[in-house]
Scaffold this active site. Structure first.
Site, PDB file in Angstrom:
ATOM      1  N   LYS A 146      25.214  31.831  58.632  1.00 42.41           N
ATOM      2  CA  LYS A 146      25.223  30.925  59.791  1.00 42.41           C
ATOM      3  C   LYS A 146      25.515  31.718  61.068  1.00 42.41           C
ATOM      4  CE  LYS A 146      26.390  27.215  56.712  1.00 42.41           C
ATOM      5  NZ  LYS A 146      26.751  25.839  56.543  1.00 42.41           N
ATOM      6  N   HIS A 173      17.191  24.037  57.206  1.00 39.85           N
ATOM      7  CA  HIS A 173      18.615  23.766  56.962  1.00 39.85           C
ATOM      8  C   HIS A 173      19.020  22.506  57.734  1.00 39.85           C
ATOM      9  CE1 HIS A 173      22.917  24.101  56.754  1.00 39.85           C
ATOM     10  NE2 HIS A 173      22.752  24.975  55.766  1.00 39.85           N
ATOM     11  N   SER A 205      29.020  23.804  49.323  1.00 42.69           N
ATOM     12  CA  SER A 205      30.397  24.006  48.856  1.00 42.69           C
ATOM     13  C   SER A 205      30.525  24.797  47.560  1.00 42.69           C
ATOM     14  CB  SER A 205      31.123  22.658  48.709  1.00 42.69           C
ATOM     15  OG  SER A 205      31.269  22.055  49.975  1.00 42.69           O
ATOM     16  N   GLY A 218      29.923  22.358  53.338  1.00 38.77           N
ATOM     17  CA  GLY A 218      31.207  22.637  53.992  1.00 38.77           C
ATOM     18  C   GLY A 218      32.259  21.562  53.776  1.00 38.77           C
ATOM     19  N   GLU A 229      20.187  20.990  49.089  1.00 35.80           N
ATOM     20  CA  GLU A 229      21.513  20.956  49.708  1.00 35.80           C
ATOM     21  C   GLU A 229      21.801  19.541  50.200  1.00 35.80           C
ATOM     22  OE1 GLU A 229      22.821  25.142  51.158  1.00 35.80           O
ATOM     23  OE2 GLU A 229      21.900  24.075  52.812  1.00 35.80           O
ATOM     24  N   ASN A 259      24.329  32.520  53.218  1.00 35.37           N
ATOM     25  CA  ASN A 259      23.896  32.024  54.531  1.00 35.37           C
ATOM     26  C   ASN A 259      25.074  32.197  55.480  1.00 35.37           C
ATOM     27  OD1 ASN A 259      23.076  30.576  56.741  1.00 35.37           O
ATOM     28  ND2 ASN A 259      23.129  28.565  55.744  1.00 35.37           N
ATOM     29  N   GLU A 317      21.548  21.736  59.346  1.00 35.81           N
ATOM     30  CA  GLU A 317      22.132  21.976  60.676  1.00 35.81           C
ATOM     31  C   GLU A 317      21.027  22.142  61.714  1.00 35.81           C
ATOM     32  OE1 GLU A 317      24.602  25.242  59.436  1.00 35.81           O
ATOM     33  OE2 GLU A 317      25.943  23.858  58.411  1.00 35.81           O
TER      34      GLU A 317
HETATM   35  P1  PGA Z   1      28.665  25.865  52.351  1.00 33.05           P
HETATM   36  O1  PGA Z   1      27.252  25.924  53.132  1.00 33.05           O
HETATM   37  O2  PGA Z   1      28.532  26.725  51.128  1.00 33.05           O
HETATM   38  O3  PGA Z   1      29.641  26.379  53.342  1.00 33.05           O
HETATM   39  O4  PGA Z   1      28.887  24.430  51.996  1.00 33.05           O
HETATM   40  C1  PGA Z   1      26.045  25.936  52.440  1.00 33.05           C
HETATM   41  C2  PGA Z   1      24.921  25.990  53.440  1.00 33.05           C
HETATM   42  O5  PGA Z   1      25.056  25.402  54.529  1.00 33.05           O
HETATM   43  O6  PGA Z   1      23.883  26.607  53.176  1.00 33.05           O
END
Ligand code: PGA
Length: 253
Positions: free
Chosen positions: A13, A101, A214, A176, A170, A11, A103
Site C-alpha cells: 500500500k 483493489h 487480515s 485490515g 478480498e 501489498n 481502496e
Molecule cells: P490486510 O490487507 O492484510 O491488511 O487486511 C489486505 C489487502 O488490502 O490487500
C-alpha cells in the site's frame, strides 16, 4: 501438505521508503534459502511505484518477484498529469500489478476503467492480480455472488490468457479488520469464482484464486485445509519481514 503452487503476495500500500530495501533483502534471502524445501511457492512483493526500480536494481540474486499496485487506464504515454501507465511501470521493473483493489474502487476505479487497466497491463506482459470482493452491506443483503459475477464478467475477456491472471478474493469487510470469512463461506466464494472464470476462458483451468483480508501468521493455519485457495494477498503483515516469513513458514508447517 499440498504440493500445489501457492502464491504469497505482499501489498505494501502507501508505505515504504528506500531504506525498506532491507525488508526485500530479508524476504529474498528466505525465499532463496527455502527453495528446496518450499519448492511450490512464489513470493511477490507489490511495492510503491517510487521504489520498484531501485529495489529491482539492488536485488542481485533475485528469487522473489516485484510488482506495483495500480496504473492509469491509458496504456502508453499521454497528457495525464501525475499518472503512471502500465508501459512505464513495466519499464521501471514491475512484473506483477494489483488492479481493482477496493481502496482504489472507492477512489473511482469502476469496472469500466478496470477493464482498460487490465487490458493495458496484459498488453505490457504484466501479470495481474485482480481484486474482487463484496462490501459488508452487500454481504448482509446477500449480494456477494452477484457482485463477484459483475466484477468478473465486466472485466475479464475470453481472449486473455488465464495464466497471466491471478484473482484475489478480498471481502472488503475483512481488509485490515482482523475479520476473516467462515471456512464454508470462503470455500463457496472461491468455488464460485473458479466456476465463473472457467466459463469465460472455456478451459479446464481457471486463473489462480487467492484470498486476501487480515491474513496473519496466526490465522494462516486455518486456510490450510481449503486446498482450492491458490495463495494469499497480504497487506499489513507484508511490511514486516518476520510476520510475512512466519506466514509462509506456518502455512507449510
Ligand atoms: P490486510 O490487507 O492484510 O491488511 O487486511 C489486505 C489487502 O488490502 O490487500
Amino acid at each position: 501438505m499440498t504440493n500445489k503452487l501457492k502464491y504469497f503476495i505482499g501489498n505494501w500500500k502507501m508505505f515504504g521508503d528506500f531504506s525498506d530495501y532491507k525488508i526485500i533483502y530479508k524476504i529474498n534471502q528466505f525465499s532463496d534459502r527455502s527453495k528446496n524445501i518450499l519448492k511450490e511457492k512464489k513470493i511477490v512483493l507489490c511495492v510503491p511505484s517510487t521504489l520498484i526500480h531501485y529495489f529491482k536494481n539492488k536485488l542481485t540474486k533475485k528469487s522473489i518477484f516485484l510488482g506495483v499496485q495500480n496504473c492509469h487506464h491509458h496504456q502508453k504515454y499521454g497528457p495525464f498529469t501525475g499518472a503512471l501507465s502500465a508501459t512505464m511501470l513495466k519499464k521501471a521493473g514491475a512484473e506483477f500489478i494489483i488492479l481493482g483493489h477496493s481502496e482504489n474502487r472507492f477512489n473511482g476505479d469502476t469496472n469500466n476503467l478496470l477493464n482498460k487497466k487490465i487490458s493495458s497491463s496484459l498488453n505490457e506482459k504484466l501479470k495481474i492480480i485482480y481484486c474482487i470482493g463484496e462490501t459488508l452491506k452487500e454481504k448482509r443483503n446477500k449480494k456477494t455472488f452477484h457482485v463477484l459475477k459483475q466484477q468478473i464478467n465486466k472485466c475479464l475477456k475470453k481472449s486473455y490468457n488465464p495464466n497471466n491472471i491471478l484473482i484475489a478474493y478480498e471481502p472488503v469487510w475483512s481488509i485490515g479488520t482482523n475479520k476473516i470469512p467462515k471456512k464454508i463461506e470462503l470455500e463457496k466464494a472461491i468455488k464460485f469464482i473458479k466456476n465463473q472464470t472457467t466459463k469465460i476462458f472455456k478451459r479446464k483451468k481457471s486463473p489462480k484464486v487467492l484470498y486476501g483480508g487480515s491474513v496473519n501468521d496466526r490465522n494462516i493455519r486455518q486456510f490450510k485445509s481449503i486446498s482450492l485457495i491458490d495463495g494469499f494477498l497480504i497487506g499489513g503483515a507484508s511490511h514486516s519481514p518476520k510476520k510475512f516469513i512466519d506466514i509462509i513458514k506456518n502455512y507449510y508447517k
